[in-house]
Scaffold this motif. Structure first.
Motif, mmCIF file in Angstrom:
data_model
loop_
_atom_site.group_PDB
_atom_site.id
_atom_site.type_symbol
_atom_site.label_atom_id
_atom_site.label_comp_id
_atom_site.label_asym_id
_atom_site.label_seq_id
_atom_site.Cartn_x
_atom_site.Cartn_y
_atom_site.Cartn_z
ATOM 1 N N HIS A 498 0.967 -1.171 0.084
ATOM 2 C CA HIS A 498 -0.303 -0.043 0.029
ATOM 3 C C HIS A 498 0.968 1.235 -0.055
ATOM 4 C CE1 HIS A 498 -4.081 -1.965 0.440
ATOM 5 N NE2 HIS A 498 -3.493 -2.517 1.332
ATOM 6 N N VAL A 499 1.968 1.067 0.855
ATOM 7 C CA VAL A 499 2.959 2.321 0.933
ATOM 8 C C VAL A 499 3.349 2.679 -0.801
ATOM 9 C CG1 VAL A 499 4.947 3.303 1.960
ATOM 10 C CG2 VAL A 499 3.453 2.434 3.116
ATOM 11 N N ASP A 500 4.048 1.424 -1.161
ATOM 12 C CA ASP A 500 4.578 1.731 -2.619
ATOM 13 C C ASP A 500 3.480 2.168 -3.646
ATOM 14 O OD1 ASP A 500 7.060 0.814 -1.479
ATOM 15 O OD2 ASP A 500 7.024 -0.998 -2.436
ATOM 16 N N ALA A 501 2.438 1.607 -3.684
ATOM 17 C CA ALA A 501 1.448 2.051 -4.604
ATOM 18 C C ALA A 501 0.952 3.485 -4.527
ATOM 19 C CB ALA A 501 0.071 1.016 -4.353
ATOM 20 N N TYR A 502 0.873 4.143 -3.210
ATOM 21 C CA TYR A 502 0.485 5.408 -3.099
ATOM 22 C C TYR A 502 1.966 6.290 -3.469
ATOM 23 C CZ TYR A 502 -0.410 9.629 -0.446
ATOM 24 O OH TYR A 502 -0.781 10.924 -0.074
ATOM 25 N N LEU A 503 3.107 6.023 -2.681
ATOM 26 C CA LEU A 503 4.001 6.729 -3.012
ATOM 27 C C LEU A 503 4.375 6.753 -4.528
ATOM 28 C CD1 LEU A 503 6.120 6.891 0.214
ATOM 29 C CD2 LEU A 503 4.618 8.646 -0.614
ATOM 30 N N LEU A 504 4.627 5.731 -5.172
ATOM 31 C CA LEU A 504 5.118 5.532 -6.399
ATOM 32 C C LEU A 504 4.074 5.794 -7.492
ATOM 33 C CD1 LEU A 504 6.706 2.058 -6.089
ATOM 34 C CD2 LEU A 504 7.639 4.442 -6.293
ATOM 35 N N GLU A 505 2.588 5.812 -7.370
ATOM 36 C CA GLU A 505 1.769 6.112 -8.183
ATOM 37 C C GLU A 505 0.577 6.556 -7.988
ATOM 38 O OE1 GLU A 505 0.468 2.021 -9.760
ATOM 39 O OE2 GLU A 505 2.427 1.328 -9.301
ATOM 40 N N GLY A 506 0.507 7.003 -6.702
ATOM 41 C CA GLY A 506 -0.489 7.744 -5.879
ATOM 42 C C GLY A 506 -1.732 7.089 -6.084
ATOM 43 N N ARG A 507 -2.016 5.633 -5.743
ATOM 44 C CA ARG A 507 -2.889 4.797 -5.820
ATOM 45 C C ARG A 507 -3.332 4.660 -4.413
ATOM 46 N NH1 ARG A 507 -2.850 0.062 -7.120
ATOM 47 N NH2 ARG A 507 -0.643 -0.215 -7.831
ATOM 48 N N LEU A 508 -4.463 4.452 -3.916
ATOM 49 C CA LEU A 508 -5.094 4.218 -2.402
ATOM 50 C C LEU A 508 -6.194 3.335 -2.943
ATOM 51 C CD1 LEU A 508 -4.681 7.788 -0.805
ATOM 52 C CD2 LEU A 508 -3.580 5.830 -0.025
ATOM 53 N N PRO A 509 -6.259 2.458 -1.514
ATOM 54 C CA PRO A 509 -7.405 1.609 -1.631
ATOM 55 C C PRO A 509 -8.713 2.638 -1.685
ATOM 56 C CG PRO A 509 -6.074 0.959 0.050
ATOM 57 C CD PRO A 509 -5.518 2.186 -0.632
ATOM 58 N N ALA A 510 -9.915 2.190 -2.180
ATOM 59 C CA ALA A 510 -11.123 2.918 -2.087
ATOM 60 C C ALA A 510 -11.721 3.283 -0.858
ATOM 61 C CB ALA A 510 -12.175 2.072 -3.055
ATOM 62 N N ARG A 511 -11.364 2.418 0.354
ATOM 63 C CA ARG A 511 -11.646 2.819 1.528
ATOM 64 C C ARG A 511 -10.740 2.254 2.457
ATOM 65 N NH1 ARG A 511 -15.259 -0.854 -0.943
ATOM 66 N NH2 ARG A 511 -16.656 0.756 -1.582
ATOM 67 N N ARG A 512 -11.100 1.871 3.920
ATOM 68 C CA ARG A 512 -10.373 1.561 4.832
ATOM 69 C C ARG A 512 -9.748 0.138 4.437
ATOM 70 N NH1 ARG A 512 -12.119 2.111 10.914
ATOM 71 N NH2 ARG A 512 -12.718 4.488 11.014
ATOM 72 N N ALA A 513 -8.531 -0.210 4.426
ATOM 73 C CA ALA A 513 -8.177 -1.374 4.190
ATOM 74 C C ALA A 513 -7.225 -2.167 5.623
ATOM 75 C CB ALA A 513 -7.104 -1.450 3.070
ATOM 76 N N ALA A 514 -7.382 -3.515 5.311
ATOM 77 C CA ALA A 514 -6.664 -4.275 6.323
ATOM 78 C C ALA A 514 -5.622 -4.984 6.050
ATOM 79 C CB ALA A 514 -7.696 -4.941 7.374
ATOM 80 N N CYS A 515 -4.462 -5.260 6.702
ATOM 81 C CA CYS A 515 -3.509 -6.229 6.366
ATOM 82 C C CYS A 515 -3.465 -7.120 7.600
ATOM 83 C CB CYS A 515 -2.403 -5.693 6.393
ATOM 84 S SG CYS A 515 -2.087 -4.469 4.653
ATOM 85 N N GLY A 516 -2.999 -8.670 7.473
ATOM 86 C CA GLY A 516 -2.711 -9.474 8.454
ATOM 87 C C GLY A 516 -1.687 -8.939 9.286
ATOM 88 N N PRO A 517 -1.499 -9.559 10.496
ATOM 89 C CA PRO A 517 -0.317 -9.142 11.197
ATOM 90 C C PRO A 517 0.947 -9.599 10.542
ATOM 91 C CG PRO A 517 -1.377 -11.205 11.921
ATOM 92 C CD PRO A 517 -2.329 -10.824 11.011
ATOM 93 N N ARG A 518 2.187 -8.936 11.095
ATOM 94 C CA ARG A 518 3.364 -9.267 10.607
ATOM 95 C C ARG A 518 3.972 -10.763 11.445
ATOM 96 N NH1 ARG A 518 6.875 -4.866 12.247
ATOM 97 N NH2 ARG A 518 5.115 -3.664 11.143
ATOM 98 N N PRO A 519 4.904 -11.515 10.865
ATOM 99 C CA PRO A 519 5.203 -12.672 11.630
ATOM 100 C C PRO A 519 5.583 -12.257 12.918
ATOM 101 C CG PRO A 519 6.348 -12.528 9.567
ATOM 102 C CD PRO A 519 5.534 -11.121 9.633
#
Length: 539
Positions: A498-519
């Motif tokens: 999500h960070v790369d998509a936003y900073l590289l291309e200006g793309r964001l999810p349409a609404r709140r998004a969730a990611c699973g936990p880190r290891p």
């Protein structure tokens, strides 16, 4: 909000009325003069630019890094008055595609980063571009770090002799006596006086609003029409102030582990919420240690691990490890583990080894480092000045005592330590500001990205929800069932995507998004022998 470099869900329970500071000690948020002063300073900075060259030896940065300075007014209401110089570091965009070495990528400008605090320096940030998680961003952005006003060589602030900064061993009572409280009150008053004596009239100019204004001058000095910024922890707060003050100057902004910007929360109530949240994080750590009882031998339940920890506290109170690690140092080491999962294996191993008769790992991890005293003293001075200047605090000890005595009954782990960190604000000699109402309307601000771990204790999750509500067009990405403070560039590919998509291309999810936990972290072997349930008091 406390950052681990500086140290060391009961919010509804504690919505107390703050004891109002005297009317003549509270300033309203500055207006037209500061707006004009910022514009004047930014125009000058655009012309002057930044003369990047070899980094001074004092910065302890590798040869490939470039450093420079930018001038900002000490007082933005007087842009022609005293100037201070902020140190800046930069690594130019590599323009190398990490996936295709023969392909060059177009540069997108400068990415400015602040790691939080208040009181933390971002001078080392450009070094992070060599890590795999950051290479795509480092290909198209100049990575720019800087030391905010007061930090490092940026008009450094000090409140006491660094030689006396570390006091070790120390106690850390979770339910302090009245005599101990009186001792800490006296120390807080002395510290506040020391800040005023050393900084003089300059003290009142170390504020979050001025940090936001400095950021706009830095933007101009870098030659950027619009700012691309990533702030972590406290960096999200003055980043949000920037978004409110200068929405048309924003290109893209990432708020990583967001501070609750509600003016009523700045800063007293935010610290109460933080203390409450750390109790849950302390429970997470103990449950993880219990899960690996075969490695650490500290108990196979959270309650048993707590008993092992309390056993170590009692033993250290009677006889500090190495003469310099007492209960205060133990608590500080485990508090830092509340910020970062990566610390869990080493802390558990050190506690296990200590209880089995080997204090060396604990001394190494928890003992004071005299070589770092000057930096630590400077960081705490800036932290204190900014938070005390930013807002009204209770000025009567009875309010602090009442609120934190209540909280410590259900959240004893960090509560009183947090009080002692912030108590100088009760006796602060400089004028206070009224916090800015962070808020942008539809279309005022470009879309922004907010990141938050669901169980983050340093900046509890509700702060990210509140920032999302206040910044129109923002999108919140949640790392579920995770508590590490600062989630960008970590081991979670979903968050990083999500960070790369936003900073590289200006793309964001349409609404709140969730990611699973880190290891989860992997345990570090420390021997499997159980710690005795009881042992002679003479040991």
């Amino acid at each position: 909000m406390r950052a681990p470099a500086l140290y060391s869900a009961a919010g509804t329970l504690l919505l107390t009325t703050l004891a109002a500071a005297p009317a003549d000690s509270v300033r309203t948020v500055p207006g037209a003069a500061e707006v004009r002063g910022t514009a004047v300073a930014a125009a000058r900075a655009r012309v002057a630019g930044i003369d990047f060259g070899t980094c001074p030896e004092a910065e302890n940065l590798p040869d490939g890094m470039r450093c420079g300075t930018v001038s900002v007014p000490l007082d933005y209401a007087r842009p022609d008055g005293k100037q201070i110089r902020l140190t800046v570091s930069r690594a130019p965009a590599t323009q190398k595609d990490p996936h295709n070495s023969k392909r060059l990528l177009p540069r997108q400008g400068a990415l400015v980063y602040n790691p939080g605090g208040p009181g933390a320096s971002g001078m080392a940030f450009p070094l992070i571009g060599v890590l795999p998680e950051w290479k795509r961003l480092a290909a198209v952005y100049d990575f720019v770090g800087y030391a905010p006003r007061g930090v490092g060589r940026s008009a450094p602030l000090s409140c006491k002799d660094p030689g006396t900064f570390f006091k070790a061993p120390s106690q850390a009572p979770t339910h302090p006596s009245e005599s101990y409280k009186r001792e800490r009150i006296a120390q807080a008053k002395a510290y506040a006086r020391g800040c005023a004596e050393r900084a003089g009239d300059s003290l009142r100019h170390y504020t979050s609003l001025n940090n936001a204004r400095d950021l706009d001058v830095l933007r101009a000095a870098l030659g950027e029409e619009k700012l691309t910024f990533m702030g972590a922890s406290y960096g999200t707060y003055f980043g949000a102030l920037y978004a409110t003050l200068f929405p048309s100057h924003v290109r893209r902004m990432v708020f990583d582990s967001a501070v609750n910007p509600d003016p009523e929360q700045i800063w007293y109530r935010n610290n109460l919420d933080q203390s409450a949240a750390f109790e849950g994080r302390w429970e997470d750590l103990r449950e993880w240690i219990a899960k690996h009882d075969d490695v650490y031998g500290l108990g196979d339940t959270s309650e048993e691990v707590l008993r092992s920890y309390e056993k170590a506290r009692a033993r250290l109170a009677a006889k500090p490890a190495g003469g310099k690690v007492g209960p205060g140092q133990l608590q500080g080491a485990f508090l830092s583990a509340g910020y970062y999962d990566d610390y869990w294996p080493r802390r558990a191993q050190a506690l296990s080894a200590y209880l089995k008769g080997d204090p060396k790992p604990l001394i190494q991890q928890a003992g004071p480092r005299p070589a770092a005293a000057a930096e630590a003293e400077n960081s705490k001075a800036v932290y204190t000045a900014v938070e005390c200047n930013d807002a009204r605090w209770p000025t009567e000890w009875r309010v602090w005592d009442r609120d934190n005595t209540r909280l410590a009954r259900v959240a004893p782990f960090e509560t009183w330590d947090n009080v002692w960190m912030n108590l100088p604000c009760a006796y602060w000699p400089a004028p206070r500001q009224r916090p800015l109402d962070v808020r942008t309307g539809p279309g005022e601000l470009p879309p922004t990205l907010i990141l938050a771990a669901e169980r983050d204790a340093a900046t509890p999750y509700g702060g990210a929800v509140e920032l999302h509500r206040r910044l129109s067009g923002s999108v919140l990405v949640t790392e579920r069932d995770a508590g590490t403070h600062g989630v960008a560039g970590g081991p979670n590919p979903c968050v990083n995507g999500h960070v790369d998509a936003y900073l590289l291309e200006g793309r964001l999810p349409a609404r709140r998004a969730a990611c699973g936990p880190r290891p989860e972290p992997r345990p570090t072997a420390a021997g499997a022998r159980k710690v005795p349930a009881a042992e002679p008091a003479s040991r």
